[in-house]
Motif scaffolding. Structure first.
Motif, PDB file in Angstrom:
ATOM      1  N   MET A  42       0.815  -1.210   0.000  1.00 53.67           N
ATOM      2  CA  MET A  42       0.000   0.000   0.000  1.00 53.67           C
ATOM      3  C   MET A  42       0.853   1.267   0.000  1.00 53.67           C
ATOM      4  SD  MET A  42      -2.618  -1.323   2.965  1.00 53.67           S
ATOM      5  CE  MET A  42      -3.210   0.300   3.412  1.00 53.67           C
ATOM      6  N   GLY A  43       2.151   1.127   0.302  1.00 54.71           N
ATOM      7  CA  GLY A  43       2.975   2.314   0.500  1.00 54.71           C
ATOM      8  C   GLY A  43       2.521   3.109   1.711  1.00 54.71           C
ATOM      9  N   TRP A  44       2.153   2.395   2.771  1.00 51.34           N
ATOM     10  CA  TRP A  44       1.581   3.042   3.949  1.00 51.34           C
ATOM     11  C   TRP A  44       2.558   4.065   4.532  1.00 51.34           C
ATOM     12  CZ3 TRP A  44      -2.857   3.811   6.264  1.00 51.34           C
ATOM     13  CH2 TRP A  44      -2.855   4.294   7.574  1.00 51.34           C
ATOM     14  N   ASN A  45       2.052   5.237   4.829  1.00 50.78           N
ATOM     15  CA  ASN A  45       2.834   6.284   5.476  1.00 50.78           C
ATOM     16  C   ASN A  45       2.775   6.067   6.980  1.00 50.78           C
ATOM     17  OD1 ASN A  45       3.989   8.631   6.474  1.00 50.78           O
ATOM     18  ND2 ASN A  45       2.163   9.872   6.094  1.00 50.78           N
ATOM     19  N   PRO A  46       3.913   5.758   7.635  1.00 53.96           N
ATOM     20  CA  PRO A  46       3.878   5.484   9.068  1.00 53.96           C
ATOM     21  C   PRO A  46       4.032   6.711   9.953  1.00 53.96           C
ATOM     22  CG  PRO A  46       6.069   5.036   8.243  1.00 53.96           C
ATOM     23  CD  PRO A  46       5.249   5.478   7.057  1.00 53.96           C
ATOM     24  N   LEU A  47       4.165   7.897   9.375  1.00 50.93           N
ATOM     25  CA  LEU A  47       4.497   9.088  10.148  1.00 50.93           C
ATOM     26  C   LEU A  47       3.250   9.872  10.552  1.00 50.93           C
ATOM     27  CD1 LEU A  47       7.550  10.380   8.087  1.00 50.93           C
ATOM     28  CD2 LEU A  47       7.549   8.844  10.060  1.00 50.93           C
ATOM     29  N   VAL A  48       3.090  10.076  11.840  1.00 52.52           N
ATOM     30  CA  VAL A  48       2.030  10.942  12.349  1.00 52.52           C
ATOM     31  C   VAL A  48       2.402  12.398  12.048  1.00 52.52           C
ATOM     32  CG1 VAL A  48       0.852  11.758  14.428  1.00 52.52           C
ATOM     33  CG2 VAL A  48       1.419   9.331  14.176  1.00 52.52           C
ATOM     34  N   GLY A  49       1.437  13.186  11.587  1.00 54.62           N
ATOM     35  CA  GLY A  49       1.713  14.593  11.304  1.00 54.62           C
ATOM     36  C   GLY A  49       0.446  15.416  11.254  1.00 54.62           C
ATOM     37  N   PRO A  50       0.572  16.718  11.145  1.00 56.35           N
ATOM     38  CA  PRO A  50      -0.614  17.601  11.160  1.00 56.35           C
ATOM     39  C   PRO A  50      -1.638  17.260  10.088  1.00 56.35           C
ATOM     40  CG  PRO A  50       1.416  18.884  11.376  1.00 56.35           C
ATOM     41  CD  PRO A  50       1.834  17.477  11.060  1.00 56.35           C
ATOM     42  N   ALA A  51      -1.175  16.786   8.934  1.00 56.95           N
ATOM     43  CA  ALA A  51      -2.118  16.495   7.851  1.00 56.95           C
ATOM     44  C   ALA A  51      -3.069  15.363   8.212  1.00 56.95           C
ATOM     45  CB  ALA A  51      -1.351  16.148   6.572  1.00 56.95           C
ATOM     46  N   ASP A  52      -2.670  14.510   9.175  1.00 58.04           N
ATOM     47  CA  ASP A  52      -3.572  13.435   9.600  1.00 58.04           C
ATOM     48  C   ASP A  52      -4.877  13.981  10.153  1.00 58.04           C
ATOM     49  OD1 ASP A  52      -1.585  11.677   8.945  1.00 58.04           O
ATOM     50  OD2 ASP A  52      -1.102  11.089  11.000  1.00 58.04           O
ATOM     51  N   PHE A  53      -4.816  15.187  10.727  1.00 57.87           N
ATOM     52  CA  PHE A  53      -5.940  15.723  11.489  1.00 57.87           C
ATOM     53  C   PHE A  53      -6.470  17.033  10.911  1.00 57.87           C
ATOM     54  CE2 PHE A  53      -2.499  14.157  14.387  1.00 57.87           C
ATOM     55  CZ  PHE A  53      -2.952  12.846  14.447  1.00 57.87           C
ATOM     56  N   GLY A  54      -5.993  17.428   9.728  1.00 56.97           N
ATOM     57  CA  GLY A  54      -6.381  18.724   9.189  1.00 56.97           C
ATOM     58  C   GLY A  54      -5.938  19.859  10.082  1.00 56.97           C
ATOM     59  N   ALA A  66      -5.805  16.518  19.040  1.00 59.75           N
ATOM     60  CA  ALA A  66      -6.087  16.777  17.624  1.00 59.75           C
ATOM     61  C   ALA A  66      -6.708  15.565  16.953  1.00 59.75           C
ATOM     62  CB  ALA A  66      -4.800  17.178  16.903  1.00 59.75           C
ATOM     63  N   SER A  67      -6.206  14.374  17.290  1.00 60.69           N
ATOM     64  CA  SER A  67      -6.752  13.171  16.671  1.00 60.69           C
ATOM     65  C   SER A  67      -8.179  12.917  17.133  1.00 60.69           C
ATOM     66  CB  SER A  67      -5.866  11.955  16.987  1.00 60.69           C
ATOM     67  OG  SER A  67      -5.866  11.658  18.373  1.00 60.69           O
ATOM     68  N   GLU A  68      -8.453  13.172  18.396  1.00 61.86           N
ATOM     69  CA  GLU A  68      -9.815  12.961  18.908  1.00 61.86           C
ATOM     70  C   GLU A  68     -10.791  13.918  18.245  1.00 61.86           C
ATOM     71  OE1 GLU A  68     -11.929  11.990  23.150  1.00 61.86           O
ATOM     72  OE2 GLU A  68     -10.266  13.421  23.145  1.00 61.86           O
ATOM     73  N   ARG A  69     -10.401  15.172  18.097  1.00 58.03           N
ATOM     74  CA  ARG A  69     -11.279  16.140  17.439  1.00 58.03           C
ATOM     75  C   ARG A  69     -11.531  15.754  15.985  1.00 58.03           C
ATOM     76  NH1 ARG A  69      -8.046  19.947  20.230  1.00 58.03           N
ATOM     77  NH2 ARG A  69      -6.824  20.311  18.322  1.00 58.03           N
ATOM     78  N   ALA A  70     -10.462  15.374  15.296  1.00 56.90           N
ATOM     79  CA  ALA A  70     -10.610  15.019  13.887  1.00 56.90           C
ATOM     80  C   ALA A  70     -11.461  13.772  13.721  1.00 56.90           C
ATOM     81  CB  ALA A  70      -9.238  14.821  13.256  1.00 56.90           C
ATOM     82  N   HIS A  71     -11.286  12.811  14.607  1.00 49.23           N
ATOM     83  CA  HIS A  71     -12.105  11.591  14.533  1.00 49.23           C
ATOM     84  C   HIS A  71     -13.574  11.923  14.754  1.00 49.23           C
ATOM     85  CE1 HIS A  71     -14.081   8.051  16.460  1.00 49.23           C
ATOM     86  NE2 HIS A  71     -13.624   7.490  15.369  1.00 49.23           N
ATOM     87  N   ALA A  72     -13.861  12.738  15.760  1.00 49.30           N
ATOM     88  CA  ALA A  72     -15.254  13.088  16.059  1.00 49.30           C
ATOM     89  C   ALA A  72     -15.897  13.861  14.911  1.00 49.30           C
ATOM     90  CB  ALA A  72     -15.313  13.908  17.343  1.00 49.30           C
ATOM     91  N   ALA A  73     -15.098  14.642  14.209  1.00 48.55           N
ATOM     92  CA  ALA A  73     -15.623  15.460  13.120  1.00 48.55           C
ATOM     93  C   ALA A  73     -15.588  14.754  11.768  1.00 48.55           C
ATOM     94  CB  ALA A  73     -14.822  16.765  13.031  1.00 48.55           C
TER      95      ALA A  73
END
Length: 268
Positions: A42-54, A66-73
């Protein structure tokens, strides 16, 4: 059952690849449905970063919040949401990888880092506001089987082996990730001597995998102690009368039968 097979090996023609293909076929013959996350393919990107959460990269990133907010939204990155959809669909996860430096390959660690976000896999609460973890959690109701290969001989990965017991080496994944998020964790399948395996060894590994997969819906999980089972004090320390004189990770498994509380011991 719906089974998600997470595969983290860079070579599909490896022993791992052969076991993955054999295992998926076995599950389908048993009537189960299988989906795959082949992370290298898949070419999975393993790096957590701001783009993960907008998240605005000009602002400080606090990953959990940030991850919790992005998941909820519903605003997590599309690749993260796709993997979470697979997990939501699944009744069981098979996590397969080669054992590298006493742990999983970085790409798989990055899959857990990015996909098991707060509010989805952990950081969930009950109606009274209590955190659900260690036997409870966002992924409760699912089963998990770890399949790993190691170059070491079985004796070296035994209870007195120089490398340490295989299940103890896998404790951070088995207990600290899979059980922490609420899954029933089955004893892992560890294929040893993989670097020098003969065709007979390959056949034995395939047979062992088949047996584990046939039993996937009904096998007894590792009997880890749950946080709410009364075995821990308020500061999450095992009560003194349980497993006296022993240390982690052994103490976090319930023995059979459980020893009776010492006279006057308080359980609350």
């Amino acid at each position: 059952m719906n089974v998600l097979w997470i595969f983290a090996h860079p070579e599909g023609r490896s022993l791992n690849g052969a076991l993955r293909d054999r295992g998926a076929a076995t599950l389908r013959r048993d009537g189960h449905r299988v989906r795959h996350s082949d992370l290298y393919a898949m070419g999975w990107n393993p790096l957590v970063g701001p783009a993960d959460f907008g998240h605005d990269p000009a602002s400080r990133l606090i990953v959990g919040a940030a991850s919790e907010r992005a998941h909820a939204a519903g605003a997590l990155a599309p690749d993260i949401r796709a993997e979470q959809d697979k997990i939501t669909w699944a009744d069981a996860l098979v996590v397969q990888f080669p054992l590298w430096w006493y742990g999983m390959p970085a790409i798989l660690k990055g899959w857990f880092d990015r996909v098991f976000v707060q509010g989805f896999a952990f950081g969930v609460t009950d109606d009274e506001g209590r955190t659900l973890r260690y036997g409870d959690g966002g992924l409760a109701g699912r089963r998990a089987l770890v399949v790993t290969t190691a170059g070491a001989r079985s004796t070296g990965l035994g209870p007195r082996g120089v490398h340490g017991a295989a299940e103890d080496l896998l404790f951070p994944l088995l207990h600290g990730t899979l059980f922490y998020t609420g899954m029933d964790v089955l004893p892992p399948l560890v294929v040893t001597g993989a670097d020098r395996a003969t065709p007979a060894d390959h056949a034995a590994a395939a047979a062992a995998l088949d047996a584990r997969l046939h039993a996937l819906p009904t096998a007894d999980p590792i009997p880890y102690r749950t946080e709410r089972g009364g075995d821990y004090t308020d500061d999450l320390t095992l009560r003194p009368h349980l497993a006296p004189g022993r240390s982690a990770p052994f103490i976090h498994r319930r023995p059979t039968p459980e020893p009776a509380p010492a006279p006057g011991a308080i359980r609350r």
